[in-house]
Design a protein around this motif. Structure first.
Motif, short mmCIF file in Angstrom:
data_model
loop_
_atom_site.label_atom_id
_atom_site.label_comp_id
_atom_site.label_asym_id
_atom_site.label_seq_id
_atom_site.Cartn_x
_atom_site.Cartn_y
_atom_site.Cartn_z
N UNK A 530 0.85 -1.20 0.00
CA UNK A 530 0.00 0.00 0.00
C UNK A 530 0.88 1.24 0.00
N UNK A 531 1.92 1.24 -0.83
CA UNK A 531 2.88 2.33 -0.86
C UNK A 531 2.69 3.23 -2.06
N UNK A 532 3.75 3.97 -2.40
CA UNK A 532 3.66 4.93 -3.50
C UNK A 532 4.67 4.67 -4.61
N UNK A 533 5.58 3.75 -4.40
CA UNK A 533 6.61 3.48 -5.41
C UNK A 533 6.75 1.98 -5.59
N UNK A 534 6.91 1.54 -6.83
CA UNK A 534 7.09 0.12 -7.12
C UNK A 534 8.11 -0.07 -8.24
N UNK A 535 9.13 0.80 -8.27
CA UNK A 535 10.11 0.75 -9.34
C UNK A 535 10.92 -0.55 -9.29
N UNK A 536 11.53 -0.88 -10.41
CA UNK A 536 12.29 -2.11 -10.53
C UNK A 536 13.42 -2.16 -9.49
N UNK A 537 13.51 -3.30 -8.81
CA UNK A 537 14.59 -3.51 -7.85
C UNK A 537 14.40 -2.80 -6.53
N UNK A 545 7.87 -8.25 -10.24
CA UNK A 545 6.55 -7.65 -10.49
C UNK A 545 6.00 -7.10 -9.18
N UNK A 546 5.87 -5.79 -9.11
CA UNK A 546 5.47 -5.15 -7.86
C UNK A 546 4.25 -4.26 -8.10
N UNK A 547 3.28 -4.37 -7.21
CA UNK A 547 2.00 -3.68 -7.41
C UNK A 547 1.64 -2.83 -6.20
N UNK A 548 1.05 -1.67 -6.48
CA UNK A 548 0.51 -0.79 -5.45
C UNK A 548 -0.99 -1.06 -5.33
N UNK A 549 -1.48 -1.05 -4.09
CA UNK A 549 -2.90 -1.32 -3.87
C UNK A 549 -3.31 -0.76 -2.52
N UNK A 550 -4.61 -0.66 -2.30
CA UNK A 550 -5.12 -0.20 -1.01
C UNK A 550 -4.87 -1.27 0.06
N UNK A 551 -4.83 -0.88 1.34
CA UNK A 551 -4.61 -1.88 2.41
C UNK A 551 -5.56 -3.06 2.38
N UNK A 552 -6.90 -2.87 2.20
CA UNK A 552 -7.75 -4.07 2.15
C UNK A 552 -7.45 -4.96 0.96
N UNK A 553 -7.07 -4.36 -0.18
CA UNK A 553 -6.70 -5.20 -1.33
C UNK A 553 -5.40 -5.95 -1.08
N UNK A 554 -4.47 -5.34 -0.34
CA UNK A 554 -3.23 -6.04 0.02
C UNK A 554 -3.57 -7.35 0.74
N UNK A 555 -4.49 -7.27 1.69
CA UNK A 555 -4.88 -8.47 2.43
C UNK A 555 -5.59 -9.46 1.52
N UNK A 556 -6.46 -8.97 0.65
CA UNK A 556 -7.18 -9.86 -0.27
C UNK A 556 -6.22 -10.64 -1.15
#
Length: 904
Positions: A530-537, A545-556
């Motif tokens: 649930x952060x703001x950056x997902x750059x490579x490495x 493969x890194x994804x940003x999402x809301x806290x409830x979606x992180x748990x899902x």
């Protein structure tokens, strides 16, 4: 326009009465009358900029003609005029705070060696340093994780913390928030910001707006509170601390109209990812973004903070929400002083700075309308915040990505042991970052989803490294009060520490067997945060493969154990009886979230969390500290070393560069994460090899961020990101290059040192958006220390371009419709160009590239020096050299008598 009139410096001052007391203000009303302007049609953020210019004029920092020019530019929407901006505060996180204080310590020493007073180097602006970056997720999924991670943090960083405590006691206006306090931007929002600052002047009290710059690009989060603030590089922040202004062009402002309300089940995180995609495509780089419309009223202030936080992901300088009734309500909810709130309310109302929906809509450079009802649940990835994907599209999007990028197909997980891990497996799921943990609505939603999932017998697969890193202790308190901590704990989201952690790349190691499996089978594994950056490495070197999402979606997603899943049609798990459970079965209602927020969140939580006894623990108090005016450098230290930047001269900034070679030939979207080293120091990294040579055990290498106070470590790690793709070494990833004269392939650091031995100047050539991402000053410092004289790119991100100039590195930009490909540049040429002694802003200079068979390619490039101050800093050899020279010429009587071990 009255630019022939020399108005007295106090002309725009006005005394107003608030609550029975008189205060001097710098009056926008008087400026309107004098300049025959109607400010109601100006964006609110521009009105604040005008107030800052009236104040600069009153303090003698702006001439009559300059003020008139500013006002003429505002009235005619001309953006070419640069202005001095004096913020009232500076906020700094520890990864930039430590090297910043080493710079100031070195400046003090250099001043003394040249016969000056060391105390000339003393901040004159309130500076808060928050230790939030160095804690790592060493332990997770344990009730002891918080204690283990905090203990390990103190064990690793004791030397850094001793240095920070020395800085706090020896420098004026410096305050340290120790480990465990929370995340810098959340502390700024919940505690530090005050809307106004009241100064004691000879003729009474003066009110000025609160304003802030920070050494982290997400300083923009404070714009949600109606306070202007944005990120700058550490070296630029140093100059502000010492009394210099930030110089910026009069801002161009894009207005974003928010209409309506978000639908049930849609979070503010979904909205901000939608805005990031939209505004990146609209092109708002280096502009202010200002929000208005009836949709703003539907957003609570912490929700606005999520949006303002991600302005750097838009590419904008800041994302501003004008002050309104919600602003003052939030100040009360967070326990701010009621008397100060009333003064602030009267002040902003009098100045015409309070937003009302029925008021005049300002004239914006561009207006964009966003219907909140059209926002859908989303994630962003796999490697950029602007790459939004609706959750119903993620499965196909992920499969397309891995097939196109890596030539593989994904497989469905059938069980949860290590051997089942395959492409798409989720190895890290982190509720982290002030972007979202400052927003109670999404945190409580996550807690409720955890409760609902637990009650249905669901659990997270053992191979998923789960963590929860709140941005302040307030978060823990309201979750405890709501009875939701238990459920987060049961799913493995125990509190791992109050800091940035996974969001800043301090995700810690995975289990050894999992790392071996990923490396052995070259798996395309995933993370979600649930952060703001997902750059490579950035998140973990093995996770691609890194994804940003809301806290409830992180748990899902954690419950599913994979990212190649459609949460709208596939189950997130099975009950103990084998019944499928879908996300809709566990997603909490908006009404329940609101009801719990109303019950558990109040001013007493914030007041309790920010008491001194809550912020300072025994471990911090027990750290010893030096009490000297000059820092006693330890030659054996591997954390804190005296920096060498002041040894650079300005000669290299105006000369003919002959025989330059390309150190790296890079593509588009090279971020500061690619350039500045971050994360754990690897054994085979040049920095790791260096530390090992000094007897440091690999277990104690620590992270690059923690060792930013040691330039020898940092320059060895510059351009060593494991996902860097240098076209001089096609088909390989990592910090390697070809030493062109010999044809040898080696680390970028080794090549730079070989070129240095041959006195060969160096270039970096890149594509679009060079230097996007965090405001890492080390991306520029490391570049300079490697001997790079210029960076030639198709376009630059604002902060990094400025940082390069501040380190004496020249940013050059290809002309429109030209780049390395159209010009046929391979990076193996020898380059020649002249930097004129009388360089000017936006100059055009000619470059000659001599390639194989003596083929000559000549082309013109634009010097991306955009302001007079940038020009002055560059011609001085860098901002530190400029500050050093200025301080030496300052009058010694401005500093109090000499003393040892105490602040003056």
């Amino acid at each position: 326009m009255k630019n022939q009139v020399v108005h007295p410096t106090h002309y725009f001052s006005e005394v107003i009465n608030i609550c029975g007391n008189e205060y001097t203000i710098h009056s926008l009303k008087k400026a309107e009358q004098f300049f025959q302007a109607d400010f109601s049609f100006l964006p609110y953020s521009v009105r604040l900029v005008i107030e800052s210019q009236l104040r600069a004029y009153a303090n003698g920092h702006l001439s009559t003609n300059q003020l008139d020019d500013v006002m003429e530019s505002v009235k005619s929407h001309r953006e070419s005029v640069s202005i001095p901006y004096y913020p009232s505060r500076v906020v700094i996180q520890d990864y930039t705070g430590v090297p910043l204080l080493t710079d100031l310590a070195a400046l003090r020493e250099a001043i003394k060696e040249d016969g000056g007073h060391p105390q000339l180097v003393n901040p004159v602006v309130q500076t808060d340093i928050v230790v939030d970056h160095s804690i790592q997720v060493d332990s997770s999924r344990s009730f002891e994780s918080l204690t283990i991670n905090m203990n390990r943090e103190y064990e690793r960083n004791k030397e850094r913390y001793q240095f920070l405590k020395w800085g706090e006691q020896t420098f004026e206006n410096v305050r340290i928030f120790p480990p465990g306090s929370g995340i810098i931007h959340q502390i700024n929002l919940e505690f530090l910001a005050s809307l106004i600052k009241i100064n004691d002047k000879e003729k009474g009290k003066e009110i000025i707006p609160d304003s802030v710059i920070g050494t982290d690009s997400h300083t923009t989060m404070i714009n949600a509170l109606g306070i202007l603030g944005w990120g700058v590089g550490g070296i630029e922040a140093e100059s502000v601390m010492l009394g210099y202004p930030v110089t910026l062009p009069i801002p161009s402002v894009v207005g974003v109209e928010l209409e309506g309300e978000l639908r049930p089940g849609v979070t503010t995180t979904d909205l901000v990812l939608t805005l990031t995609e939209l505004l990146r495509n609209e092109g708002v780089v280096n502009q202010f973004v200002e929000f208005f419309g009836n949709g703003v009223q539907s957003l609570k202030l912490p929700e606005r903070a999520t949006i303002a936080n991600m302005a750097p992901e838009f590419g904008a300088t800041c994302a501003y929400f004008p002050i309104d009734d919600e602003t003052f309500s939030y100040l009360r909810e967070t326990g701010r002083d009621e008397a100060l709130i009333e003064i602030a309310k009267e002040y902003y109302d009098y100045q015409g700075l309070v937003y009302r929906e029925e008021g005049v809509v300002p004239t914006y450079q561009k207006k964009i309308t966003v219907k909140l009802s059209e926002v859908v649940p989303s994630v962003a990835g796999p490697k950029r915040p602007q790459d939004r994907v609706g959750i119903h599209q993620l499965k196909s999007s992920f499969e397309h990505h891995v097939k196109e990028t890596y030539g593989v197909t994904t497989e469905r997980l059938e069980n949860s042991d290590v051997d089942s891990i395959t492409h798409g497996s989720l190895l890290i799921a982190a509720i982290t970052s002030c972007t979202n943990t400052s927003n109670p609505s999404v945190i409580i939603a996550a807690g409720l989803l955890a409760r609902n999932a637990y009650n249905k017998g669901l659990s997270v697969p053992s191979y998923v490294k789960t963590s929860f890193s709140p941005g302040s202790k307030v978060v823990s308190d309201y979750l405890n009060a709501a009875g939701l901590t238990f459920y987060l704990d049961q799913l493995g989201f125990q509190n791992t520490g109050y800091g940035c952690m996974t969001c800043s790349g301090s995700s810690g190691p995975l289990e050894e067997s999992i790392e071996e499996r990923v490396e052995r089978d070259e798996l395309i594994a995933a993370s979600v945060l649930s952060g703001n950056r997902n750059f490579e490495g950035r998140i973990h070197p093995l996770i691609k493969a890194n994804y940003l999402a809301s806290p409830p979606l992180v748990i899902a997603y954690a419950l599913t154990g994979r990212m190649n899943v459609d949460l709208e049609s596939e189950p997130i798990g099975l009950t103990p009886d084998g019944e499928p459970v879908f996300m809709k079965d566990v997603w909490p209602s908006h009404l329940e979230v609101k009801q719990i927020m109303d019950e558990v969140i109040g001013s007493q939580l914030y007041q309790k969390a920010y008491k001194n006894e809550a912020l300072i623990d025994k471990r911090w108090s027990e750290i010893s500290q030096e009490t000297s005016l000059l820092y006693p450098w330890d030659a054996q230290s591997t954390y804190i070393r005296k920096p060498t930047y002041l040894e650079q001269t300005s000669e290299s900034t105006h000369s003919t560069i002959n025989g330059a070679r390309v150190l790296a030939l890079l593509g588009d979207s090279i971020t500061t994460d690619h350039i500045s080293p971050g994360g754990k120091i690897g054994n085979d990294n040049p920095a790791g090899i260096y530390l090992a040579s000094l007897g440091v055990s690999p277990r104690d290498f620590d992270t690059f961020g923690a060792r930013r106070g040691n330039h020898e470590v940092m320059k060895r790690g510059t351009f060593s990101n494991v996902r860097l793709r240098n076209e001089l070494v096609p088909g390989r990833e990592g910090g390697v290059t070809t030493h062109v004269p010999s044809g040898d392939v080696m680390s970028i650091y080794e090549a730079a040192m070989r070129y240095e031995q041959d006195q060969t100047p160096l270039l970096i050539i890149a594509g679009k958006e060079y230097g996007s991402g965090s405001s890492r000053d080390w991306a520029a410092k490391g570049t300079a220390l490697l001997g790079v004289r210029a960076v030639l790119a198709e376009s630059f991100e604002r902060i990094h371009r400025s940082n390069l100039i501040n380190m004496g590195v020249l940013p050059l930009q290809f002309k429109d419709n030209e780049n390395r490909s159209t010009l046929g540049l391979t990076g193996k040429e020898v380059y020649h160009f002249t930097i004129p002694a009388h360089l000017d802003k936006q100059s055009i200079i000619s470059v000659e590239a001599i390639g194989e068979n003596e083929r000559v390619t000549s082309f013109d490039v634009v010097v991306r020096i955009d302001t007079e101050d940038e020009l002055e800093f560059y011609q001085s050899g860098g901002i530190l050299q400029h500050v050093f020279t200025s301080l030496l010429t300052a009058n010694a009587h401005t500093v109090g008598g000499s003393h040892e071990g105490k602040k003056s």
